[in-house]
Design an enzyme around this catalytic site. Structure first.
Site, PDB file in Angstrom:
ATOM      1  N   HIS A  40       0.840  -1.195   0.000  1.00  0.00           N
ATOM      2  CA  HIS A  40       0.000   0.000   0.000  1.00  0.00           C
ATOM      3  C   HIS A  40       0.877   1.249   0.000  1.00  0.00           C
ATOM      4  CE1 HIS A  40      -3.910   1.892   0.630  1.00  0.00           C
ATOM      5  NE2 HIS A  40      -3.387   2.640   1.583  1.00  0.00           N
ATOM      6  N   HIS A 132      -7.341   6.999 -12.366  1.00  0.00           N
ATOM      7  CA  HIS A 132      -6.684   6.849 -11.073  1.00  0.00           C
ATOM      8  C   HIS A 132      -7.037   5.511 -10.432  1.00  0.00           C
ATOM      9  CE1 HIS A 132      -4.378   8.326  -7.741  1.00  0.00           C
ATOM     10  NE2 HIS A 132      -5.339   7.966  -6.902  1.00  0.00           N
ATOM     11  N   LYS A 133      -8.319   5.165 -10.465  1.00  0.00           N
ATOM     12  CA  LYS A 133      -8.792   3.873  -9.984  1.00  0.00           C
ATOM     13  C   LYS A 133     -10.003   3.495 -10.810  1.00  0.00           C
ATOM     14  CE  LYS A 133      -7.585   4.588  -5.078  1.00  0.00           C
ATOM     15  NZ  LYS A 133      -8.039   4.441  -3.680  1.00  0.00           N
ATOM     16  N   ASP A 134     -10.235   2.200 -10.943  1.00  0.00           N
ATOM     17  CA  ASP A 134     -11.421   1.764 -11.685  1.00  0.00           C
ATOM     18  C   ASP A 134     -12.711   2.264 -11.046  1.00  0.00           C
ATOM     19  OD1 ASP A 134     -10.100   0.538 -13.697  1.00  0.00           O
ATOM     20  OD2 ASP A 134     -10.654  -1.512 -13.169  1.00  0.00           O
ATOM     21  N   TYR A 136     -13.261   5.005  -9.862  1.00  0.00           N
ATOM     22  CA  TYR A 136     -13.464   6.407 -10.232  1.00  0.00           C
ATOM     23  C   TYR A 136     -13.292   6.537 -11.745  1.00  0.00           C
ATOM     24  CZ  TYR A 136     -12.608   7.019  -5.221  1.00  0.00           C
ATOM     25  OH  TYR A 136     -12.653   6.923  -3.854  1.00  0.00           O
ATOM     26  N   ASP A 143      -2.728  13.156  -7.712  1.00  0.00           N
ATOM     27  CA  ASP A 143      -2.037  12.136  -6.919  1.00  0.00           C
ATOM     28  C   ASP A 143      -1.326  11.110  -7.807  1.00  0.00           C
ATOM     29  OD1 ASP A 143      -4.586  13.137  -5.933  1.00  0.00           O
ATOM     30  OD2 ASP A 143      -4.304  11.949  -4.128  1.00  0.00           O
ATOM     31  N   GLY A 216       0.511  18.722  -3.468  1.00  0.00           N
ATOM     32  CA  GLY A 216       1.830  18.357  -2.973  1.00  0.00           C
ATOM     33  C   GLY A 216       2.406  17.130  -3.664  1.00  0.00           C
TER      34      GLY A 216
END
Length: 371
Positions: A40, A132-134, A136, A143, A216
């Site tokens: 992670h 970014h992710k499935d 979403y 990020d 950031g």
């Protein structure tokens, strides 16, 4: 050792070691770092900091702690469980490169290749941007440039896949194109190509707010990509200009009293907005390498110094000999202003401690360069 290298009675390197050891003692089994038993990026960010402490001190215990985390997850054949539908899973792959360099153990390269191949199966926007992710769909987040960019560029350089270098640069250009705020010079949290989410700004699709930690991640990723790119690569100078412009605008939003930055960066005047620790550390990781490498004027160091001292003064305390870093926002998706305001904070959240260690190392390197 001049006075300028002392912060709250300790050097930046001492702070990096104290923060690393506080968590290493609390979690003497690295697999228990939260969320426990997982490959992670929370652990990845913290352990990247621990690796930097090892590099600058040469103390073997730091390297061995990182190695144990990887060894407890990657079996003797190079198999390991990771989420194959999100860019976040790629970030801990940064831990594999130093292991490959130092150990005669083929499983690390097998694991590295599995993460590289994730790039082939992640869904993409019409403009060839990585989701970014499935969960979403059609969304690119700032990020993601940090979660996948440095790993991918390093892989392309090390294993002769130059197309991967250009692919990472393409991802950065897409983020700039679709998330930049002309009003502030900063970048919104993400972009939804489908413009179908509740938060998507009509006719533009970008997120409505400039969230500190996402900005950031993006800034830190820029510094890492510039450092990786060959001197003669045409994309390098372009990124240096992008980074310098970002820093010029970023410092305008630093809280003048504390030196910290707000959860929603450009709305510090709002009474419900609050000063957040991880974004402040990440902004230091945007500014200090740029100063160290001469990408921006040396005077920008003063903003970093004020931010670093602000973290130590307002966000660090001790319980016995254990450092506690407060004011770190928990994991956060994209939302509207109130969503960011209502996010909880957690002491010693690995996002924050990892970024603090990394920024401490950069402060240490700054002072080393001044000698």
């Amino acid at each position: 050792m001049g006075n300028q290298t002392i912060y709250q009675g300790k050097t930046a390197m001492e702070w990096a070691e104290i923060a690393s050891e506080s968590l290493m003692k609390q979690y003497d089994e690295p697999l228990q770092l939260p969320p426990a038993n997982r490959w992670h990026y929370h652990q990845g960010v913290f352990l990247c900091g621990v690796l930097d402490v090892w590099r600058d001190t040469g103390k073997e215990a730091y390297y061995q702690y990182v190695k144990k985390y990887v060894d407890d997850l990657v079996d003797e054949e190079g198999n390991f469980y990771f989420r194959r539908d999100e860019l976040d899973a790629i970030q801990p792959g940064l831990l594999l490169y130093p292991l490959i360099e130092r150990e005669d153990d083929k499983r690390y390269k097998v694991a590295l290749d599995k993460l590289r191949n994730l790039l082939e199966t992640v869904n993409r926007t019409k403009s060839n941007g990585l989701w970014h992710k499935d969960k979403y769909p059609y969304q690119m987040w700032l990020d993601g440039l940090y979660m996948a960019g440095p790993f991918t560029m390093q892989y392309g350089l090390k294993y002769d896949e130059p197309e991967l270098i250009e692919f990472v640069l393409h991802q950065e250009k897409l983020m700039r194109k679709f998330t930049k705020s002309e009003a502030t010079g900063l970048y919104h949290h993400g972009w939804d190509e489908s413009m179908s989410t509740d938060w998507a700004v009509p006719e533009k699709g970008h997120a409505p707010e400039i969230w500190g930690r996402a900005l950031g991640w993006y800034g830190m990723a820029l510094t890492m990509l510039i450092e990786l790119l060959p001197e003669d690569h045409p994309g390098r100078q372009e990124l240096i200009v992008v980074l310098a412009d970002l820093i010029k605008d970023l410092v305008r939003y630093q809280d003048k009293e504390t030196g910290l930055w707000h959860q929603v960066v450009d709305k510090g005047e709002n009474k419900d907005n609050w000063l957040e620790t991880s974004c402040t550390s990440l902004f230091l990781l945007t500014i200090i390498p740029a100063v160290n490498q001469g990408y921006v004027d040396p005077s920008y160091y003063e903003y970093a110094k004020k931010g670093y001292e602000g973290i130590l003064k307002h966000k660090v305390r001790f319980e016995g000999d254990r450092l506690i870093l407060s004011g770190v926002c928990i994991g956060t998706s994209i939302g509207v202003y109130d969503y960011y305001m209502e996010r909880e904070t957690v002491d010693n959240d690995l996002h924050g401690v990892g970024a603090f260690i990394l920024s401490s190392i950069q402060m240490h390197r700054y002072h080393k360069n001044q000698v």
